[in-house]
Scaffold this motif. Sequence first.
Motif, short mmCIF file in Angstrom:
data_model
loop_
_atom_site.label_atom_id
_atom_site.label_comp_id
_atom_site.label_asym_id
_atom_site.label_seq_id
_atom_site.Cartn_x
_atom_site.Cartn_y
_atom_site.Cartn_z
N VAL A 123 2.40 -4.81 -27.89
CA VAL A 123 1.15 -5.17 -27.20
C VAL A 123 1.49 -5.86 -25.88
N PRO A 124 1.02 -5.31 -24.76
CA PRO A 124 1.33 -5.91 -23.45
C PRO A 124 0.40 -7.09 -23.16
N LYS A 125 0.77 -7.89 -22.14
CA LYS A 125 -0.15 -8.94 -21.71
C LYS A 125 -1.40 -8.29 -21.13
N ARG A 126 -1.21 -7.31 -20.30
CA ARG A 126 -2.32 -6.49 -19.80
C ARG A 126 -1.77 -5.15 -19.35
N ALA A 127 -2.66 -4.17 -19.32
CA ALA A 127 -2.24 -2.81 -18.98
C ALA A 127 -3.45 -2.02 -18.51
N ALA A 128 -3.19 -0.98 -17.72
CA ALA A 128 -4.26 -0.08 -17.30
C ALA A 128 -3.67 1.27 -16.93
N GLU A 152 1.98 -4.99 -17.97
CA GLU A 152 2.73 -6.24 -17.85
C GLU A 152 3.22 -6.60 -19.25
N THR A 153 4.53 -6.48 -19.46
CA THR A 153 5.11 -6.71 -20.78
C THR A 153 5.97 -7.97 -20.74
N ALA A 154 6.48 -8.36 -21.90
CA ALA A 154 7.32 -9.55 -21.99
C ALA A 154 8.57 -9.42 -21.11
N GLY A 167 8.72 -7.77 -18.22
CA GLY A 167 8.38 -7.44 -16.84
C GLY A 167 7.36 -6.32 -16.79
N VAL A 168 7.07 -5.88 -15.56
CA VAL A 168 6.06 -4.84 -15.39
C VAL A 168 6.72 -3.46 -15.47
N ARG A 169 6.07 -2.57 -16.19
CA ARG A 169 6.54 -1.18 -16.29
C ARG A 169 5.52 -0.26 -15.64
N VAL A 170 6.00 0.73 -14.91
CA VAL A 170 5.13 1.70 -14.24
C VAL A 170 5.60 3.10 -14.63
N ALA A 171 4.72 3.87 -15.27
CA ALA A 171 5.06 5.24 -15.66
C ALA A 171 4.08 6.21 -15.03
N VAL A 172 4.61 7.33 -14.56
CA VAL A 172 3.80 8.31 -13.83
C VAL A 172 3.86 9.66 -14.54
N THR A 173 2.69 10.26 -14.75
CA THR A 173 2.62 11.60 -15.34
C THR A 173 1.97 12.56 -14.34
N GLY A 174 2.14 13.85 -14.58
CA GLY A 174 1.48 14.87 -13.75
C GLY A 174 2.21 15.20 -12.46
N ALA A 175 3.20 14.40 -12.11
CA ALA A 175 3.78 14.53 -10.77
C ALA A 175 5.14 15.23 -10.74
N ALA A 176 5.78 15.36 -11.91
CA ALA A 176 7.12 15.96 -11.93
C ALA A 176 7.29 16.78 -13.21
N SER A 177 8.51 17.20 -13.50
CA SER A 177 8.73 18.04 -14.69
C SER A 177 8.36 17.28 -15.96
N HIS A 178 8.52 15.96 -15.93
CA HIS A 178 8.12 15.14 -17.08
C HIS A 178 7.83 13.73 -16.59
N VAL A 179 7.24 12.95 -17.48
CA VAL A 179 6.84 11.58 -17.15
C VAL A 179 8.06 10.76 -16.71
N PHE A 180 7.87 9.86 -15.74
CA PHE A 180 9.00 9.06 -15.25
C PHE A 180 8.53 7.67 -14.84
N ARG A 181 9.50 6.74 -14.78
CA ARG A 181 9.20 5.38 -14.33
C ARG A 181 9.53 5.25 -12.83
N SER A 235 6.82 -6.91 -10.80
CA SER A 235 7.33 -7.93 -11.71
C SER A 235 7.38 -9.29 -11.02
N LYS A 236 7.57 -9.27 -9.68
CA LYS A 236 7.54 -10.54 -8.93
C LYS A 236 6.12 -11.06 -8.86
N SER A 237 5.17 -10.16 -8.65
CA SER A 237 3.78 -10.56 -8.54
C SER A 237 2.90 -9.36 -8.84
N LEU A 238 2.13 -9.44 -9.91
CA LEU A 238 1.23 -8.33 -10.25
C LEU A 238 0.00 -8.43 -9.37
#
Lengths: 273, 159
Positions: A167-172, A192-194, A196-210, A219-222
Amino acid sequence: MYDFQYLRPATVDEASRVLATQPDARPMSGGMSLLPATKQRLSHWSAIVDLGGVAGLDEIRMEHGALVIGARARHVSVLSSSVVRAAIPALAELAEGIGDPLVRNRGTIGGSVANADPAADYPAALLGLGATVVTNHREIAADDLFTGLFETALEAGEIITAVRFPVPKRAAYAKYRHPASRYAVVGAFVAETAEGVRVAVTGAASHVFRVPAFETALSKSLSQDALVGVTPAYGDLNADLFASSEYRAHVIGEMVRRAVQACLHPSTPSRNA
Amino acid sequence: MTAVSMTVNGQIVSADIDPRTLLVQFLREQLRLTGTHVGCDTSQCGCCVVHVNGDALKSCTTLALTCDGAQIVTIEGLATGDVLHPMQAAFRENHGLQCGFCTPGMIMTAVELVRRKGANLDEHTIREELEGNLCRCTGYHNIVKAIAAGAQAMGAAAE
């Protein structure tokens, strides 16, 4: 459709045995991607192994502080689950934007993840939240699961039984959807996870990526300000009749910005209308 | 050939079928229930929507064998004798169709929508929920009106 044998095993073990011995057999969950592809003779299976007869794989529950969703949980079950809404509302909202109500009544999270469509929504949530995929053989981190175009690390006879989300602190999730298919032209999941912040992108390449550049900055400032001047270098982005790769690169930045905005102000609609 | 058995509009039916048989083919060609239409055959138009165990789904994207033991309701199963279902009546009263080809799917989707989201549906919700049903006469305006009215009628009938 090419001819196939139809099997409906009652247990995961039974399904796994067939799939391990028949390399051209294919498991089917909701069939929302498999059947259209099979009907168009894009694929030819010796057997379709319908997992609909396996009971008990559709449970949604909290376990040791993590959200566990059974592989056969349908999109409609995820979007309407009070457990999901309470733990990770962004995940319920993502499920609400998949396909149409008729697809959501049938399609499942396990099927979507195993299919690994480059424009599917769930893979972005798995990678963005740092989820763990539970199979009948082992546990696989989302970071190791998606390996290519419709390719995963799943082996022959390996069947997803559940997905476990910390469960993240917050996500969208923000998605620029194709107006007809509702697949993501580009979708960005920000969490925003314990760690740091994770960013994943779909639809843009052969498969999902960070996108490490965005993750470091956020991660420095959301905040929106943290994104100013950050221009990640992407590998090969998809180009098709809907969007060029240059356009997709631009839309990634915009979707990340919208997802950050939705993290900061959860009432902001993050899906494009 | 594989044996399949299901309940369609209250009647138990059994047959030996090719595993490739789609639910819509089984309904139309085997049972001659031709009210369920095939529009696109590519999972996009929603003309083939039926209810399987209460869920609206596309019968062109469902194997008949997957429905073994299931309860199926098609457009033919909605009316009670000569009395139309409230949603069917609302489509007639509101001129919710032009050529009528998409109508069975529209109505089956609408009836399940009311069961899922209740009788008070705003226009935005109805339009969003019709994402999976295409009308090529571009008659959405009256379809949306019909569904809003039909939903109210279903709610009143349930009270």
